[in-house]
Every structure is written in C-alpha cells, then in structure tokens.
Design a protein around this motif. Structure first.
Motif, PDB file in Angstrom:
ATOM      1  N   VAL B  64       0.854  -1.188   0.000  1.00  0.00           N
ATOM      2  CA  VAL B  64       0.000   0.000   0.000  1.00  0.00           C
ATOM      3  C   VAL B  64       0.888   1.236   0.000  1.00  0.00           C
ATOM      4  CG1 VAL B  64      -1.778   1.275   1.249  1.00  0.00           C
ATOM      5  CG2 VAL B  64      -1.799  -1.218   1.273  1.00  0.00           C
ATOM      6  N   ASP B  65       0.724   2.060  -1.017  1.00  0.00           N
ATOM      7  CA  ASP B  65       1.485   3.296  -1.134  1.00  0.00           C
ATOM      8  C   ASP B  65       2.985   3.031  -0.979  1.00  0.00           C
ATOM      9  OD1 ASP B  65       1.690   5.961  -1.660  1.00  0.00           O
ATOM     10  OD2 ASP B  65       1.594   6.552   0.463  1.00  0.00           O
ATOM     11  N   GLY B  66       3.458   1.964  -1.616  1.00  0.00           N
ATOM     12  CA  GLY B  66       4.891   1.671  -1.608  1.00  0.00           C
ATOM     13  C   GLY B  66       5.395   0.946  -0.373  1.00  0.00           C
ATOM     14  N   ILE B  67       4.508   0.689   0.603  1.00  0.00           N
ATOM     15  CA  ILE B  67       4.961  -0.005   1.814  1.00  0.00           C
ATOM     16  C   ILE B  67       4.339  -1.395   1.846  1.00  0.00           C
ATOM     17  CG2 ILE B  67       5.021   0.047   4.327  1.00  0.00           C
ATOM     18  CD1 ILE B  67       4.550   3.071   4.151  1.00  0.00           C
ATOM     19  N   GLU B  68       5.184  -2.406   1.981  1.00  0.00           N
ATOM     20  CA  GLU B  68       4.624  -3.757   2.059  1.00  0.00           C
ATOM     21  C   GLU B  68       4.141  -4.034   3.482  1.00  0.00           C
ATOM     22  OE1 GLU B  68       6.919  -7.017   0.586  1.00  0.00           O
ATOM     23  OE2 GLU B  68       5.417  -8.455   1.272  1.00  0.00           O
ATOM     24  N   LEU B  69       2.978  -4.683   3.581  1.00  0.00           N
ATOM     25  CA  LEU B  69       2.417  -5.005   4.895  1.00  0.00           C
ATOM     26  C   LEU B  69       3.088  -6.248   5.454  1.00  0.00           C
ATOM     27  CD1 LEU B  69      -1.385  -4.445   4.329  1.00  0.00           C
ATOM     28  CD2 LEU B  69       0.138  -3.114   5.753  1.00  0.00           C
ATOM     29  N   THR B  70       3.809  -6.068   6.548  1.00  0.00           N
ATOM     30  CA  THR B  70       4.439  -7.208   7.223  1.00  0.00           C
ATOM     31  C   THR B  70       4.144  -7.087   8.709  1.00  0.00           C
ATOM     32  OG1 THR B  70       6.446  -5.926   7.498  1.00  0.00           O
ATOM     33  CG2 THR B  70       6.322  -7.377   5.570  1.00  0.00           C
ATOM     34  N   GLU B  71       4.917  -7.838   9.505  1.00  0.00           N
ATOM     35  CA  GLU B  71       4.732  -7.760  10.956  1.00  0.00           C
ATOM     36  C   GLU B  71       5.129  -6.388  11.508  1.00  0.00           C
ATOM     37  OE1 GLU B  71       3.527  -9.958  13.156  1.00  0.00           O
ATOM     38  OE2 GLU B  71       2.942 -11.226  11.471  1.00  0.00           O
ATOM     39  N   ASN B  72       5.912  -5.636  10.749  1.00  0.00           N
ATOM     40  CA  ASN B  72       6.469  -4.375  11.235  1.00  0.00           C
ATOM     41  C   ASN B  72       5.387  -3.392  11.691  1.00  0.00           C
ATOM     42  OD1 ASN B  72       7.590  -1.824  11.488  1.00  0.00           O
ATOM     43  ND2 ASN B  72       9.196  -2.289   9.987  1.00  0.00           N
TER      44      ASN B  72
END
Ligand code: ADP
Ligand code: MG
Lengths: 421, 244
Positions: B64-72
C-alpha cells in the motif's frame, strides 16, 4: 346503608369518607397495639386467644390498609401512598412489618445511644446511667485517631491531612488547565511530602517509628497509599491478561490468581514474617511499607479482574476504529479503550476500594493498630474494662461514614461520565 | 506498476481451516473508485480489512502506497494513518463529543496542535453537513448523522485512500441518501476509494470499476458500464438479477 357495602370487595371512591375513616381507625389500632405491646408491656388485646393476639396488630393494620386502598380517591397524598407502599396486599404486609420493626427497635436504640447515655465525666465511674458510656470514647479519642504518636507531634499528622483535604477540594475549583498538574502533584509528589512529614527524620523533625503510628490516621494512610498504588497496577495486570504475548499474559494470570487465591491474613503474615528473610542482609524495609505493599498487590489483583470485565464489554468495532486511525497499542488503550472500560466499571472499582478500606483493620495481626486495633487495646485497659460495645459501635459508625461517602462519590462520578450510547 | 497505490498479489487468508480469501489479485490506481459487491459471507469485509491490516493475510503480498504489509508495527501504523475506513456500525467513540472524535487521532497520532486540529475537524464536519452537531455525543445523533461523523473523523487524518465497509447497511432507508451524497462529494474531490456496498445506484454514479466476489474469490472485475450491461459470469448475472 352498611348492608350495601361488601366489606371484602374493593373499597370504592363513592363511599370515600366511610372507608377512609374505617381504614385509618384500624390502621391506628394496629400501631397503638404494637407500641403498647413492645414499649410499655401492655397488651390491649389479651382477651383474644394467645395465638391470635400475637398477630392482632398485623391483622388490624392489614384490614386498615385494605380499606385505605381506594383507587383514584382524588386525595393526592393518599393516592401517592397507595401506589408506593400499599399497592397490593403483599406490599401492605411488607409496609406493616417494616413499620412494626422500626417501632420496636428505634426507641430502645435511641435510649442506649443518646437519651440514657453518659457524656460527662472522665472515668469509668462517671458512667452511671444505663445507656452507652461515651466517656470511654472521649477519653481515648486522641489514641483512636492518632495511635501512639507522641502528643507533642500531633500537628504533623493534622497538617498533612489538612493539606491533603485542601488539595483535593482545590481540585474541584481550579481551572482545567492546571488540574492536570495538580493531579500529578497529588499522586506523585504529595505522598512523599506526607510521608516525610509524618515519619520525620529530615528537616529537623523528630523520627517517629511507624509502630507508633495508629488509629484512624493510620487507616487513612494505608488506604490512601494502597488505593493510589493498586489502581495503575490493576490496570496493567488487566491489560497484561489480555495481551497476545504469552509471557505477559501468563505472568499476569499467574500473578492475579496467586493473590486472589490467598487470604489477606496470610498475605499480611508473609509480608511481616517471611518477606524479611528474602531480603539481602543489612537491607531493612519498614513493616508498614511491607504491609502497604502487600495490601496493594492483594487488591490490585481484584482491581485487575474488575477492569478486565470492563475491557471485555467493549465491542470489537472500537478497537477497529482506533486502529484504522493509526493508533498503536498504548494510544488505543489510553485514549479509546480504557476511558470507556473504566467508566463502565466505576461501581466495581468503588466496590474494590471499599473492600480495601474495610480490610485495613486486619493489619492488627502483624501488630499495627489502626482504629479497630486501638479500640481492641483500649477495651483491655484495666481502667476501662467492659466498654467493647461502645468502641465497636463507634468504629462501625466511622467506617460507615467513610465508606458511604466513597460510595456516594462513585455514584456522582458515574452520573458525570454518563455520555451514553 | 509504480503508479498503483494498492497492489495485492495472490493473497490468501484462512480463519482456522476455513479459507476466506483465495488468490486475490487486485491493483488500484490513485484516484480510482472501486465498488465491491457479492453475497454475504463472500469475504468482502475481510478483503478490505486486509488492506489496512485489521486482518492479517497468511500468504501473498500486499503493498500500500509503496509499503509492504508485514509484521512491522511502525509500517502498519503509518499505513493505517494514510488509509481511512468507515464501518457498517459507525464505531464512533461514545465517550467523546463528535468534535473530539474527529480531533483525537490528528492530535495524538499526527501531533497536530489542538486548535489547528479543531479547525480542520470543523471544516470536515461542514463538508458532511453536521458542523452544528459538533458538541454533541454520538449517542445523541441519528444513524445517518453518526455515519457522516464517522466519515468526517476518517477524513480528518487526510488519508490517501478511503475504505468503506457497507456504510449504509445499518441505516434506515431515509438516511441512506444523506450518507451516499457525502460519499459522492468525496469521490468528486478525487479520493481513492474502495467501497463495499449493495447500493448499485451509487456504483453506477461514481465507480470506475466494479468487482464481484463470491466464496473468497474475485469472480468478475469490469468497468462499471460493462459490468452492468454485460456481466460475463453466471454467478454475477444471478446476483445482479437478485438485487437490481
Ligand atoms: N474473525 C473471524 N473468525 C472466523 N471466521 C470469520 C471471521 N470473520 C469473518 N469470518 C468468516 O469469513 C467469511 C467472510 O466474512 P466477511 O469477510 O465478513 O464476508 P462479507 O463481508 O462478504 O459478508 C464468513 O464466512 C465469516 O463467517
Ligand atoms: Mg461484511
């Protein structure tokens, strides 16, 4: 004319005056019967058989209330009484029983408490009337309030409590902007000032051992410190128990279940006898400190469960909404979840606080004497044997006043924060 | 590729043994408006809740908007601050006034000064036509007003993307229009929107594309006109015949 009235039917409003007079007459007869019976030992209905005359006041009163139960009588007072305390035969019996119990018990109680009580004098021998001997309380009053604290230093306790009361009252009147700072001061700074003032040792004040502290002031000191401390601890335990991290969750569960499973008396014994054994040599922790910590942890476990109840009552949507606005764990809980959860459980929190205050007398078992402890000591004084009742009644009344005020305050808070869904 | 604001690749999700999302591929360009429809239980809510990670996906990739969804957690919180969401049940905070509902996150998450946040909030409340209700509590408002307040609250974070999960399903019929009107206005302003709804009139008016979901899969995706005029899949046809 009398023939036309069916006495067991509902009284009608057409014959209002007749029914009203009969009703009042019978009801008064019942009252007079009870009063004479219980206060003057005169039985006006002794001509009835024994079984019957025992119940005559109830029968008279019951019939009286029956005839008074005139629907839409037009008399405002009567209608109000009828709907509130005389709406059917069951309620009328309850009403009668309550009135009779009051008539039987209040006058003797008043006699003992006030009318026949002794107020003037300085020794046990001055208590000549049959009622309570309040001289006992009067003579011991300073001890009941301050324990064995030296008389010359009493101003230190008085000053601390006057400061505390002033600050708390000020809390209600200062502008909202300053309120925050005052609360922080009250919770984080003031306890130390109060402690230093009362215990002394610094600033040229004489050091006074905590074993000399006692009486009602000790009740307050322990309660205040334990209340202030157990609330945040309980809150974190409640959050911990719902945490998704196993270490946090299981240690919270273990902690809560441990403290909930042990009787307070045991905890106090452990705090005063066993705890010092675990401390490294040369480290000493005052007994009062240990007792306050023990009570705090004990009540914190209960507090945690009360708060957890509130947390569970909140719908998942609240978490979703807060998360979707970018709030992390702490903001979500501090700004959205806890304010709502705590509001929901104000009655439960008040309950725990009341229990805490009423548990303080148990510190007796480790040799600290608050109000009840001092009374125990006073009643065994050779000069004042035999006045235990006065002492416990006095303690009961004081505790009741403290707890009732707390309960009222919690009700006010509940109303104030009711923004409702 | 890089101009896409949301990218989902082969996203799979299970609730226990039950697979809710099956190989979802979805790309959304900035300013695009997408309507998602489908029968109840088909995974529509789960799909959009994965976009701001109210639900975790187990397989696949969401950017989303260049940021990958992970545990972070830092990344997740940043994405959530950029992606607004409106829920079926409004989910306003009942202990706060409407105005405080709107300023809470801007003040505490974006660290905007209180006065400025309130100014912004009043502007948003005016946009949805309830600025006169600002001092009231959620419980004192009608459903339609509450939902518009919830929309304003989300917009106060100045999001780049707005997600809607059946925003009108819990409303009485006479209040649906006022909420849809507010959403149409928002769409005209150029917001990127993903809307789960059964309001086909709304879809026809604002959507660029419509997605039909069934049993955890995207069954059909087409431009709005095409979707209604020539649905290709039989299940889509059946569904449309039932709700139109
Ligand atoms: N938290 C959950 N735990 C288990 N199953 C869930 C959960 N949330 C949703 N489901 C299931 O996943 C399926 C899809 O749900 P949902 O995404 O809400 O569907 P829709 O929004 O299309 O009606 C449903 O069968 C539902 O029962
Ligand atoms: Mg849904």
């Amino acid at each position: 004319m009398i023939k036309n009235i069916n006495f067991l039917r509902k009284p009608s409003r057409e014959k209002f005056n007749l029914f009203f007079s009969i009703g009042i007459f019978l009801f008064s007869l019942g009252l007079i019967d009870v009063t004479l019976n219980s206060l003057f030992d005169v039985n006006i209905t002794s001509f009835f058989p024994r079984v019957l005359n025992y119940f005559t006041p109830l029968i008279f009163g019951f019939l009286g209330l029956h005839y008074l139960r005139i629907e839409f009588s037009g008399n405002k007072m009567l209608d109000k009484l009828n709907t509130n305390i005389n709406s059917n035969w069951f309620n009328s019996i309850l009403t009668l029983l309550i009135i009779f119990v009051l008539i039987q018990n209040i006058p003797p109680l008043l006699n003992w408490l006030i009318i026949d009580a002794n107020f003037v004098g300085t020794t046990k021998e001055d208590c000549t009337d049959s009622g309570a001997c309040w001289i006992f309380i009067k003579i011991w009053f300073p001890r009941l309030m301050y324990g064995l604290y030296p008389n010359t230093e009493l101003w230190r306790i008085n000053t601390s409590f006057i400061m505390l009361i002033t600050l708390v009252v000020a809390l209600f009147y200062i502008p909202i902007k300053l309120k925050k700072y005052l609360i922080i001061f009250l919770i984080f700074v003031f306890p130390f000032i109060m402690f230093n003032l009362i215990s002394g040792g610094n600033f040229g004040l004489e050091w006074i051992e905590t074993t000399a502290w006692g009486g009602l002031s000790l009740t307050f000191i322990i309660s205040i410190f334990a209340l202030i401390l157990c609330f945040p601890i309980g809150m974190f335990l409640a959050l911990g128990r719902r945490s998704s991290a196993p270490v946090t969750r299981y240690s919270s569960i273990g902690f809560i279940e441990f403290w909930r499973g042990v009787p307070l008396i045991t905890v106090l014994f452990m705090a005063s006898v066993m705890f010092p054994m675990f401390l490294p040599d040369g480290v000493y922790m005052d007994k009062l400190f240990r007792v306050i910590i023990a009570i705090t942890l004990f009540e914190a476990a209960y507090m945690a469960e009360v708060i957890r109840g509130g947390l569970q009552a909140l719908p998942r949507g609240q978490y979703d909404a807060a998360k979707s606005l970018g709030m992390g764990y702490w903001r979500l809980h501090m700004l959205v979840i806890l304010p709502q959860a705590l509001k929901l459980v104000i009655p439960g929190i008040a309950n725990t606080f009341l229990a805490l205050v009423k548990d303080t007398p148990l510190i007796l078992v480790v040799g600290l004497l608050e109000l009840v402890g001092m009374i125990d000591m006073a009643k065994t004084n050779p000069d004042w044997l035999g006045f235990a009742t006065e002492g416990y009644v006095f303690a009961g009344i004081l505790f009741w006043i403290i707890c009732y005020s707390m309960s009222r305050y919690s009700q006010r808070l509940e109303k104030k924060y009711k923004t409702d869904r | 590729m890089s101009e896409k604001i949301i990218q989902m690749e082969k996203v799979n999700k299970w609730f226990g043994d039950f697979q809710v999302l099956k190989d979802i591929d979805l790309e959304v360009a900035p300013k695009q408006k997408i309507v998602v429809c489908g029968p109840s239980g088909s995974g529509k809510s789960t799909l959009i809740r994965c976009i701001n990670r109210l639900e975790e996906h187990q397989k696949g990739k969401i950017v989303v908007d260049g940021i990958e969804l992970t545990e972070n957690t830092k990344d997740i919180e940043q994405i959530r601050a950029e992606v607004g969401m409106v829920f079926q049940q409004f989910n306003l905070f009942p202990h706060l006034s409407i105005l405080d509902n709107c300023t809470l996150a801007p003040i505490w998450v974006k660290k905007i000064p209180k006065l400025k946040a309130e100014e912004l909030a009043m502007k948003q409340l005016e946009q949805v036509k309830i600025s006169d209700q600002a001092k009231k509590f959620p419980g004192q408002l009608s459903g339609g007003q509450q939902q518009r307040a919830a929309l304003a609250r989300a917009l106060c974070m100045e999001p780049k993307i707005m997600l809607f999960d059946e925003p009108t399903s819990a409303l009485d019929p006479e209040m649906i229009k006022e909420v849809l009107d507010a959403m149409v206005n928002l769409a005209k302003g150029g917001m990127t929107m993903i809307v789960v709804t059964h309001e086909m009139g709304f879809a026809k008016e604002v959507a660029d594309e419509v997605i039909f979901m069934d049993e955890g899969m995207i069954v059909e995706r087409a431009e709005t006109k095409e979707f209604f005029a020539n649905p290709k899949n039989d299940r889509t046809k059946l569904f449309l015949s039932q709700i139109l």
